[in-house]
Design a protein around this motif. Structure first.
Motif, short mmCIF file in Angstrom:
data_model
loop_
_atom_site.label_atom_id
_atom_site.label_comp_id
_atom_site.label_asym_id
_atom_site.label_seq_id
_atom_site.Cartn_x
_atom_site.Cartn_y
_atom_site.Cartn_z
N ALA A 1 -6.20 -10.91 5.76
CA ALA A 1 -5.18 -10.15 5.05
C ALA A 1 -3.82 -10.85 5.15
O ALA A 1 -3.46 -11.38 6.20
CB ALA A 1 -5.09 -8.74 5.61
N HIS A 2 -3.07 -10.82 4.04
CA HIS A 2 -1.73 -11.40 3.99
C HIS A 2 -0.69 -10.30 4.12
O HIS A 2 -0.98 -9.11 3.94
CB HIS A 2 -1.53 -12.17 2.69
CG HIS A 2 -2.51 -13.30 2.52
ND1 HIS A 2 -2.86 -13.81 1.29
CD2 HIS A 2 -3.21 -14.02 3.44
CE1 HIS A 2 -3.74 -14.78 1.46
NE2 HIS A 2 -3.97 -14.92 2.75
N GLU A 3 0.55 -10.72 4.38
CA GLU A 3 1.62 -9.74 4.53
C GLU A 3 1.94 -9.05 3.22
O GLU A 3 2.43 -7.92 3.22
CB GLU A 3 2.87 -10.44 5.07
CG GLU A 3 2.72 -10.98 6.49
CD GLU A 3 3.99 -11.62 6.98
OE1 GLU A 3 4.97 -11.67 6.19
OE2 GLU A 3 4.04 -12.06 8.15
N THR A 4 1.66 -9.71 2.10
CA THR A 4 1.96 -9.11 0.80
C THR A 4 0.86 -8.18 0.32
O THR A 4 1.02 -7.54 -0.73
CB THR A 4 2.17 -10.22 -0.24
OG1 THR A 4 1.00 -11.05 -0.29
CG2 THR A 4 3.38 -11.07 0.12
N ASP A 5 -0.22 -8.10 1.05
CA ASP A 5 -1.32 -7.22 0.65
C ASP A 5 -1.12 -5.82 1.20
O ASP A 5 -0.51 -5.63 2.25
CB ASP A 5 -2.67 -7.76 1.16
CG ASP A 5 -3.01 -9.10 0.55
OD1 ASP A 5 -2.58 -9.37 -0.59
OD2 ASP A 5 -3.72 -9.90 1.22
N ALA A 6 -1.63 -4.86 0.46
CA ALA A 6 -1.71 -3.50 0.98
C ALA A 6 -3.03 -3.35 1.73
O ALA A 6 -4.07 -3.82 1.27
CB ALA A 6 -1.62 -2.49 -0.16
N GLU A 7 -2.98 -2.72 2.88
CA GLU A 7 -4.16 -2.59 3.71
C GLU A 7 -4.67 -1.16 3.68
O GLU A 7 -3.88 -0.21 3.59
CB GLU A 7 -3.87 -2.99 5.16
CG GLU A 7 -3.42 -4.45 5.31
CD GLU A 7 -3.17 -4.83 6.75
OE1 GLU A 7 -3.45 -3.98 7.62
OE2 GLU A 7 -2.72 -5.95 7.00
N VAL A 8 -5.99 -1.03 3.77
CA VAL A 8 -6.61 0.28 3.79
C VAL A 8 -7.59 0.31 4.95
O VAL A 8 -8.41 -0.60 5.12
CB VAL A 8 -7.31 0.60 2.45
CG1 VAL A 8 -8.31 -0.48 2.06
CG2 VAL A 8 -7.99 1.96 2.51
N SER A 9 -7.49 1.33 5.76
CA SER A 9 -8.37 1.49 6.92
C SER A 9 -9.37 2.60 6.65
O SER A 9 -9.34 3.26 5.62
CB SER A 9 -7.54 1.81 8.17
OG SER A 9 -6.81 3.01 7.97
N VAL B 1 -5.60 -4.89 -2.39
CA VAL B 1 -5.74 -3.83 -1.39
C VAL B 1 -6.93 -4.24 -0.53
O VAL B 1 -8.08 -4.21 -0.98
CB VAL B 1 -5.98 -2.46 -2.03
CG1 VAL B 1 -6.15 -1.39 -0.95
CG2 VAL B 1 -4.86 -2.10 -2.97
N VAL B 2 -6.65 -4.68 0.69
CA VAL B 2 -7.68 -5.30 1.53
C VAL B 2 -8.00 -4.43 2.72
O VAL B 2 -7.23 -3.53 3.10
CB VAL B 2 -7.22 -6.70 2.00
CG1 VAL B 2 -6.85 -7.58 0.82
CG2 VAL B 2 -6.05 -6.58 2.96
N GLU B 3 -9.15 -4.68 3.31
CA GLU B 3 -9.55 -3.99 4.53
C GLU B 3 -8.62 -4.37 5.66
O GLU B 3 -8.34 -5.55 5.89
CB GLU B 3 -11.00 -4.35 4.87
CG GLU B 3 -11.53 -3.63 6.08
CD GLU B 3 -13.00 -3.94 6.34
OE1 GLU B 3 -13.51 -3.49 7.37
OE2 GLU B 3 -13.61 -4.64 5.51
N SER B 4 -8.15 -3.39 6.38
CA SER B 4 -7.19 -3.66 7.46
C SER B 4 -7.87 -4.31 8.65
O SER B 4 -9.09 -4.28 8.80
CB SER B 4 -6.53 -2.35 7.89
OG SER B 4 -7.49 -1.45 8.41
N GLU B 5 -7.02 -4.92 9.50
CA GLU B 5 -7.44 -5.54 10.76
C GLU B 5 -8.26 -6.81 10.57
O GLU B 5 -8.80 -7.35 11.53
CB GLU B 5 -8.23 -4.55 11.63
CG GLU B 5 -7.44 -3.32 12.00
CD GLU B 5 -8.25 -2.39 12.88
OE1 GLU B 5 -9.38 -2.75 13.24
OE2 GLU B 5 -7.76 -1.29 13.18
#
Length: 474
Positions: free
Chosen positions: A361-369, A353-357
């Motif tokens: 970040a990879h396409e398989t990761d979930a992003e959090v803003s 779960v990575v920081e967005s933008e």
């Protein structure tokens, strides 16, 4: 009797003769005494030129009440403005530089220009213009001496504000260093505004000129930000909002040449004996303006891969933040602990779960803003909403196309998100939830763990491949 008096008189004269003779050496000694009196008196030893105290007309101008009062006003105003928005810039060095630029130029700039305009009309109000014109100083020197308080003191106030803010940011910044070049460019622009305001006060014989100069300065600095033309970057007060960028190395020097050249050309055109010399700073300002106008849509900022690099914890799934937000990572991990516990052991769960933008970040990761929204001074303030953002991208990735109309898959995905990251009191909010949403959320809460794990695995496989039409209710 007469003979006795003559003897006494001769005795007195005989005794006076040596005294008169004794006076002659004294008179002879008067020569050296007169020379000593005529010689230069001995005083304190001369002080070397580099160690002489600061004296002269410049000191008199700078120590008068008006200059220090203007500097103190700029200092207090900028400190109050920065303190009012401290939670927004006590994050990264670049955010501190952005807010300092906005406060220093959009708030301190009009104040400096108005004070300088009032200072420019000082001789006209006092009626001392003709008297000063008879002095041996050149018009340019007289103008520089008169303008010095409203040029230097506001810059001092801005630099003191900058020092306070940089010391405060040192406790919270995770990556990078202070952008000294940007600070120098802003200080130069503030001094240039003082020069232009002073000249306006000299030229415009009107007591209402200072407030009009303040309004004009604010509009001249702020309006280019709403334009998409090439002249946008000529305003030194433009903000920047991306913490993973860095300014071009030549941007600050060119900006300094633009503002200082413009002010110098105006000053020389007004007060120099040979006004043709104003063409030199004017040519420098025109060259700098041409360079700034070639920046295009990106402006003077370029991506900084080192700032966007990820720093991750050791959880499952991993929570990753950019280097500029590395000190927020413990709070983010704690806020997402419940989400991680519910996803543990579920197939097709994102590994991170990575920081967005961020470019990492990879396409398989979930992003959090929302890192700059839900954190204040590296401490999370709304952990439920932060976790809700992470759950939303986990259950319905942003990369998937948004359907044109509401579908049954939307109710199911919304129920999954609310189960992964529940918010207290969400069920009581209007409008009433859809029946499919209610049944799905109730089923997720009451299903056996193994059955729920299998269903969530199938759901995440369909959702993260953007095939929400294949999702079936539990």
């Amino acid at each position: 009797m007469t003979g006795r008096k003559q003897q006494e008189t001769s005795a007195v004269r005989g005794s006076a003769a040596p005294e008169a003779g004794a006076d002659r050496p004294v008179r002879a000694a008067e020569g050296p005494d007169r020379t000593a009196r005529n010689a230069p008196r001995s005083g304190p030893a001369p002080v070397p030129r580099g160690q002489r105290p600061f004296r002269g007309p410049l000191r008199a101008e700078l120590t008068r009440w008006f200059g220090p009062v203007v500097g103190a006003t700029v200092l207090v105003t900028l400190l109050f403005t920065m303190a009012d928005k401290a939670d927004l810039w006590l994050i990264t060095w670049i955010s501190t530089a952005d807010h300092l630029r906005t406060a220093g130029l959009l708030v301190g700039g009009p104040l400096t220009a108005a004070a300088a305009c009032w200072q420019g009309g000082r001789e006209r109000r006092r009626g001392t213009g003709d008297l000063l014109a008879t002095m041996s100083r050149t018009p340019l020197r007289r103008a520089l001496l008169a303008a010095a308080p409203t040029i230097l003191w506001p810059v001092v106030g801005y630099l003191l504000t900058t020092a306070v803010c940089l010391v405060a940011t040192w406790r919270y910044a995770s990556y990078g260093r202070p952008w000294v070049s940007l600070i120098a460019a802003d200080a130069t622009a503030l001094g240039a505004l003082g020069v232009l305001g002073f000249l306006a006060g000299r030229v415009v014989p009107w007591r209402l000129a200072p407030p009009l100069v303040a309004v004009s300065t604010y509009l001249a600095l702020g309006l280019p930000g709403y334009s998409e033309s090439a002249v946008t970057w000529l305003s030194p007060a433009l903000e920047h909002s991306y913490p993973w960028d860095r300014p071009l190395w030549w941007c600050a020097p060119v900006s300094m040449m633009w503002t200082a050249g413009l002010a110098g050309a105006a000053l020389l055109a007004y007060a120099a004996r040979r006004r043709v010399t104003a063409l030199v700073p004017l040519a420098a300002a025109a060259t700098a303006a041409a360079l700034l106008m070639q920046l295009g849509t990106e402006g003077p900022w370029r991506p900084d891969p080192a700032a966007a690099a990820l720093v991750c914890d050791d959880g499952t799934p991993q929570v990753c933040a950019s280097r500029v937000h590395a000190r927020m990572l413990p709070g983010a991990s704690a806020a997402l602990a419940g989400l991680s516990a519910k996803l543990r052991g579920v197939p097709n769960t994102p590994a991170r779960v990575v920081e967005s933008e961020t470019s990492a970040a990879h396409e398989t990761d979930a992003e959090v803003s929302g890192w700059d929204t839900y954190f204040r001074r590296n401490r999370i303030t709304e952990p439920e909403l932060f976790a809700l953002n992470a759950a939303a991208d986990t259950a319905a990735p942003r990369s998937c196309p948004t359907p044109d109309a509401h579908t049954r898959a939307d109710d199911i995905s919304t129920a999954v998100v609310d189960w992964l990251a529940p918010i207290p009191g969400l069920d009581d909010l209007p409008p009433p939830p859809a029946p499919l949403y209610t049944r799905t959320l109730t089923r997720l809460r009451t299903m056996p763990e193994r059955e729920r794990t299998r269903w969530l695995g199938r759901y995440l496989a369909a959702a993260r491949s953007c095939h929400l039409d294949r999702v079936t209710a539990p």
